[in-house]
Design a protein around this motif. Sequence first.
Motif, mmCIF file in Angstrom:
data_model
loop_
_atom_site.group_PDB
_atom_site.id
_atom_site.type_symbol
_atom_site.label_atom_id
_atom_site.label_comp_id
_atom_site.label_asym_id
_atom_site.label_seq_id
_atom_site.Cartn_x
_atom_site.Cartn_y
_atom_site.Cartn_z
ATOM 1 N N ALA A 47 0.975 -1.271 0.044
ATOM 2 C CA ALA A 47 0.114 -0.153 -0.004
ATOM 3 C C ALA A 47 0.953 1.269 -0.074
ATOM 4 C CB ALA A 47 -0.966 0.167 1.195
ATOM 5 N N GLU A 48 1.858 1.197 0.874
ATOM 6 C CA GLU A 48 2.922 2.409 0.683
ATOM 7 C C GLU A 48 3.679 2.759 -0.382
ATOM 8 O OE1 GLU A 48 7.100 3.617 3.265
ATOM 9 O OE2 GLU A 48 6.028 1.818 3.586
ATOM 10 N N ARG A 49 3.973 1.516 -1.053
ATOM 11 C CA ARG A 49 4.493 1.824 -2.321
ATOM 12 C C ARG A 49 3.537 2.297 -3.534
ATOM 13 N NH1 ARG A 49 8.261 1.106 -0.075
ATOM 14 N NH2 ARG A 49 10.099 -0.675 -0.119
ATOM 15 N N LEU A 55 1.262 9.382 -5.615
ATOM 16 C CA LEU A 55 1.555 10.898 -5.205
ATOM 17 C C LEU A 55 2.661 11.575 -6.141
ATOM 18 C CD1 LEU A 55 1.383 10.470 -1.337
ATOM 19 C CD2 LEU A 55 -0.393 11.507 -2.768
ATOM 20 N N SER A 56 3.574 10.715 -6.542
ATOM 21 C CA SER A 56 4.682 11.176 -7.394
ATOM 22 C C SER A 56 4.203 11.129 -8.922
ATOM 23 C CB SER A 56 5.927 10.149 -7.321
ATOM 24 O OG SER A 56 5.555 9.036 -7.652
ATOM 25 N N GLY A 57 2.832 10.660 -9.217
ATOM 26 C CA GLY A 57 2.589 10.878 -10.643
ATOM 27 C C GLY A 57 2.748 9.779 -11.490
ATOM 28 N N VAL A 62 1.793 -0.605 -10.583
ATOM 29 C CA VAL A 62 1.034 -1.337 -9.737
ATOM 30 C C VAL A 62 1.677 -2.363 -8.937
ATOM 31 C CG1 VAL A 62 -0.799 -3.183 -10.121
ATOM 32 C CG2 VAL A 62 -0.605 -1.267 -11.794
ATOM 33 N N ALA A 63 1.262 -2.203 -7.772
ATOM 34 C CA ALA A 63 1.928 -3.096 -6.537
ATOM 35 C C ALA A 63 1.260 -4.525 -6.737
ATOM 36 C CB ALA A 63 2.046 -2.559 -5.396
ATOM 37 N N ASP A 132 7.757 1.243 5.689
ATOM 38 C CA ASP A 132 9.162 1.156 5.407
ATOM 39 C C ASP A 132 10.070 1.981 6.109
ATOM 40 O OD1 ASP A 132 11.355 -0.408 4.537
ATOM 41 O OD2 ASP A 132 10.922 0.153 2.405
ATOM 42 N N GLY A 133 11.404 1.862 6.351
ATOM 43 C CA GLY A 133 11.864 2.652 7.001
ATOM 44 C C GLY A 133 12.626 2.416 8.483
#
Length: 243
Positions: A47-49, A55-57, A62-63, A132-133
Amino acid sequence: MRKSAGKSLLSRPWFWLKRGVIALIGLWLLGILAFAFLPVPFSAVMAERQIGAWLSGDFGYVAHSDWVPMSDISPQMALAVMAAEDQKFPEHWGFDLAAIEKAFSHNERRPTRIRGASTLSQQTAKNLFLWDGRSWLRKGLEAGLTSGIELVWTKRRILTVYLNIVELGDGVFGVEEASQRYFHKPAKRLTASEAALLAAVLPNPHRFRADAPSGYVIQRQQWIMRQMRQLGGEGFLRENKLD
């Protein structure tokens, strides 16, 4: 009267924050119970990816993951990820204390090259429920969720979920999707060499590629295959009820 109203307004954000935290914990507990039996439709990292791409356009990203039971995954794949990431997986209760101690010592000496010590159980908890992170908050939540899945799930179930949600490339999640994408065949037919190649990109699937392996990835693949043999091959899986 005004003091009371002001107090109520001030306490309202904390009230909703507490409600939110309780609801989130409830969702995590429900997820742990439900996914002990049900297929996982998507993970938090997926979902994060996906949201990050939107958001980056990047609306073409597609994950994607294809859920398959352990019986439809080559035993070589399960063996490869344990050989690469967590050789004590059948023995520990979610945490490899010796590996954590080694990583802590290494990171003190070389703070610019951080080494992790996450087990497959920890990685499954993080990938499924968290972001992540690196942060102490995330590590603390990860520890609690890891304890939860170790308590409720079998080792075989943890391995099944891990293999179905692990990130193996750009938009590629799970070994079935990776096998179809890179080798044009189902995960059930992966060879030891192919499984080791997929496991070799796990430290950083955005930097390392299974479809265009660098010299480092090939060296790591060979090392993983040696470790698979040293563990005892498929006999290791049968012995630990992971096949």
